[in-house]
Design a protein around this motif. Structure first.
Motif, short mmCIF file in Angstrom:
data_model
loop_
_atom_site.label_atom_id
_atom_site.label_comp_id
_atom_site.label_asym_id
_atom_site.label_seq_id
_atom_site.Cartn_x
_atom_site.Cartn_y
_atom_site.Cartn_z
N TYR A 221 0.81 -1.21 0.00
CA TYR A 221 0.00 0.00 0.00
C TYR A 221 0.86 1.27 0.00
CZ TYR A 221 -4.27 -2.66 0.34
OH TYR A 221 -5.31 -3.51 0.06
N ASP A 222 2.11 1.15 0.39
CA ASP A 222 3.01 2.30 0.31
C ASP A 222 3.54 2.50 -1.11
OD1 ASP A 222 2.70 2.90 2.95
OD2 ASP A 222 4.63 2.05 3.61
N ASN A 223 3.88 1.39 -1.76
CA ASN A 223 4.59 1.47 -3.04
C ASN A 223 3.81 0.96 -4.24
OD1 ASN A 223 6.89 2.27 -1.47
ND2 ASN A 223 7.30 0.10 -1.02
N GLY A 224 2.76 0.20 -4.01
CA GLY A 224 2.02 -0.38 -5.12
C GLY A 224 2.73 -1.57 -5.71
N PRO A 225 2.16 -2.19 -6.74
CA PRO A 225 2.78 -3.37 -7.36
C PRO A 225 3.95 -2.97 -8.25
CG PRO A 225 0.83 -2.76 -8.58
CD PRO A 225 0.89 -1.83 -7.40
N ALA B 94 -2.69 -7.32 -9.70
CA ALA B 94 -1.76 -6.48 -8.95
C ALA B 94 -1.74 -6.87 -7.48
CB ALA B 94 -2.15 -5.01 -9.11
N TYR B 95 -2.91 -7.19 -6.92
CA TYR B 95 -2.98 -7.55 -5.51
C TYR B 95 -2.22 -8.83 -5.21
CZ TYR B 95 -5.00 -8.23 -0.86
OH TYR B 95 -5.16 -8.41 0.49
N ALA B 96 -2.09 -9.70 -6.20
CA ALA B 96 -1.36 -10.96 -6.00
C ALA B 96 0.11 -10.72 -5.71
CB ALA B 96 -1.52 -11.85 -7.23
N THR B 97 0.64 -9.54 -6.04
CA THR B 97 2.04 -9.25 -5.79
C THR B 97 2.33 -8.98 -4.32
OG1 THR B 97 1.85 -6.83 -6.09
CG2 THR B 97 2.15 -8.17 -8.07
N MET B 98 1.28 -8.79 -3.52
CA MET B 98 1.45 -8.34 -2.15
C MET B 98 2.18 -9.35 -1.27
SD MET B 98 0.24 -8.05 1.19
CE MET B 98 -1.48 -8.50 1.38
N HIS B 99 1.81 -10.63 -1.35
CA HIS B 99 2.38 -11.68 -0.49
C HIS B 99 2.06 -13.02 -1.14
CE1 HIS B 99 2.73 -14.38 3.03
NE2 HIS B 99 3.56 -13.47 3.52
N PRO B 100 2.90 -14.05 -0.94
CA PRO B 100 2.61 -15.36 -1.54
C PRO B 100 1.23 -15.90 -1.20
CG PRO B 100 4.87 -15.31 -0.77
CD PRO B 100 4.25 -14.02 -0.32
N TRP B 101 0.72 -15.62 0.00
CA TRP B 101 -0.63 -16.07 0.34
C TRP B 101 -1.67 -15.45 -0.59
CZ3 TRP B 101 0.06 -15.31 6.31
CH2 TRP B 101 0.56 -16.50 6.87
N GLU B 102 -1.50 -14.15 -0.88
CA GLU B 102 -2.47 -13.47 -1.74
C GLU B 102 -2.31 -13.89 -3.20
OE1 GLU B 102 -4.85 -12.20 -0.43
OE2 GLU B 102 -4.14 -11.72 1.59
N ASP B 103 -1.09 -14.16 -3.59
CA ASP B 103 -0.86 -14.68 -4.95
C ASP B 103 -1.59 -16.01 -5.11
OD1 ASP B 103 0.10 -15.02 -7.50
OD2 ASP B 103 2.18 -15.41 -6.90
N TRP B 104 -1.45 -16.87 -4.11
CA TRP B 104 -2.15 -18.16 -4.16
C TRP B 104 -3.66 -17.97 -4.19
CZ3 TRP B 104 -2.50 -23.30 -4.68
CH2 TRP B 104 -3.57 -23.94 -4.08
N ALA B 105 -4.20 -17.12 -3.30
CA ALA B 105 -5.65 -16.95 -3.23
C ALA B 105 -6.21 -16.36 -4.51
CB ALA B 105 -6.02 -16.07 -2.03
#
Length: 383
Positions: A259-263, A274-285
């Motif tokens: 949220y500070d820097n974006g993808p 883009a949201y999948a770049t946040m963390h491996p858990w979110e990439d998986w989900a």
């Protein structure tokens, strides 16, 4: 999702329908059969009973007089359940937010789907009943897909330790905002996501090309199944980390950085969103949710006789195909690309944005293949 028909008059009906538009037969979903069935009354209600046709005020929704409506028995007209007796789920007969049926001899008052809902919205707020209905519709579509794929699916009633449950909550001044998310089998959804205007506003502000209520359910179910199917299994964890990264990295730090820097600028070359770049858990989900999108869409296309497998992109040809759940991953992908091309072309012909606003780079396809492998390895085998 496959097509359904009224067993009395053969009218095409939808998964959410409660009444046949042609012959007025009561309709209900039979999870034990996996079909929508038409029903005829098997007995008469007591004189005090009522079957509400429109949503009732919350303060009268559970009265003894209306509760007897869920005791009425109905005889199925579906060939696979011919003559068997069922009752309406309480949330069907009384609350009008469901259309699933229960075997007449079952001690349950709630159907298989409604047993997964742990908390419903505050029904003293008039619009919340409509939001609850929309939440239940999306949840039942998710459960249908998970059941069709044969994934291990237990409610908290069946398994208090690892069962799945849903809480539909609203943000309030005295209790603060509700965050949609997953925590140890409990999926919380903010009912504001059922408000089309609010969801569209969030979609625009967050620059998300695709944000739907069903998409939220699918995404959060990905977190649940990560815990059930991957976590604690060394072979799968190692394969997961090769593709998605190390999930042991700090989630809080990753969230702040996103949220500070974006993808990253080149995110589309490696991630489904883009949201999948946040963390491996979110990439998986995000990838899990996308796989469910694909499976359900292709299953729907096949059920309507539409399966595109062109020899050349310029010359699509309609062919018969096996159901998507039985197809190999390569076959799934070979059908997916031409179908999305047609979908986007149809939308553009109507002056609408692309119905499928995604590109699938090779690393994304490899992640989707991994989801396919996980599901195939975890699915219950027939018999």
């Amino acid at each position: 999702m496959k097509t359904f028909h009224c067993n009395r008059c053969q009218q095409l009906v939808f998964f959410e329908n409660v009444l046949c538009e042609r012959c007025n037969a009561l309709l209900g979903y039979l999870p034990d059969v996996g079909e929508i069935s038409a029903f005829e009354p098997a007995d008469e209600l007591p004189e005090t009973a009522q079957i509400p046709q429109t949503p009732q005020p919350a303060e009268t929704a559970q009265t003894p007089e209306t509760a007897t409506a869920s005791d009425k028995r109905w005889r199925s007209l579906h060939p696979e359940a011919q003559g068997q007796l069922y009752r309406q789920c309480h949330n069907y007969a009384v609350e009008n937010v469901c259309n699933w049926m229960i075997p007449a001899d079952s001690p349950d008052t709630l159907c298989r789907a409604c047993q997964f809902t742990e908390t419903i919205p505050d029904l003293t707020v008039p619009e919340n009943r409509f939001y609850w209905y929309k939440m239940e519709v999306a949840k039942r579509r998710l459960l249908y897909t998970l059941m069709t794929l044969g994934l291990p699916l237990e409610s908290r009633l069946e398994n208090p330790e690892t069962g799945l449950e849903f809480a539909f909550l609203e943000s309030k001044e005295d209790s603060g905002p509700v965050m949609t998310g997953h925590n140890h089998g409990r999926i919380t959804l903010n009912i504001a996501e059922a408000d089309d205007a609010a969801r569209e506003k969030a979609r625009t502000e967050l620059r998300e090309p695709y944000r739907t209520l069903l998409g939220h359910f699918r995404h959060e179910s990905g977190h649940y199944f990560f815990d059930r199917l991957i976590a604690g299994k060394p072979m799968w964890e190692a394969a997961f980390r090769e593709r998605f990264g190390d999930e042991r990295a700090s989630y809080a730090d990753a969230l702040k950085a996103y949220y500070d820097n974006g993808p990253p600028a080149d995110w589309a070359q490696h991630y489904i969103s883009a949201y999948a770049t946040m963390h491996p858990w979110e990439d998986w989900a995000e990838t899990w949710a996308h796989y469910l999108h694909m499976v359900d869409t292709l299953d729907t296309a096949v059920s309507y006789g539409l399966a595109l497998l062109p020899d050349h992109p310029q010359e699509p040809e309609l062919t018969d195909q096996t159901p998507v759940e039985e197809a190999s991953f390569n076959n799934l992908m070979s059908r997916w690309f031409p179908l999305t091309y047609v979908l986007n072309s149809l939308n553009r012909s109507l002056g609408q944005p692309d119905g499928y606003p995604f590109t699938l780079a090779s690393p994304v396809i490899d992640k989707l293949r991994f989801v396919h492998r996980i599901i195939a390895a975890s699915a219950k085998k027939p018999g």
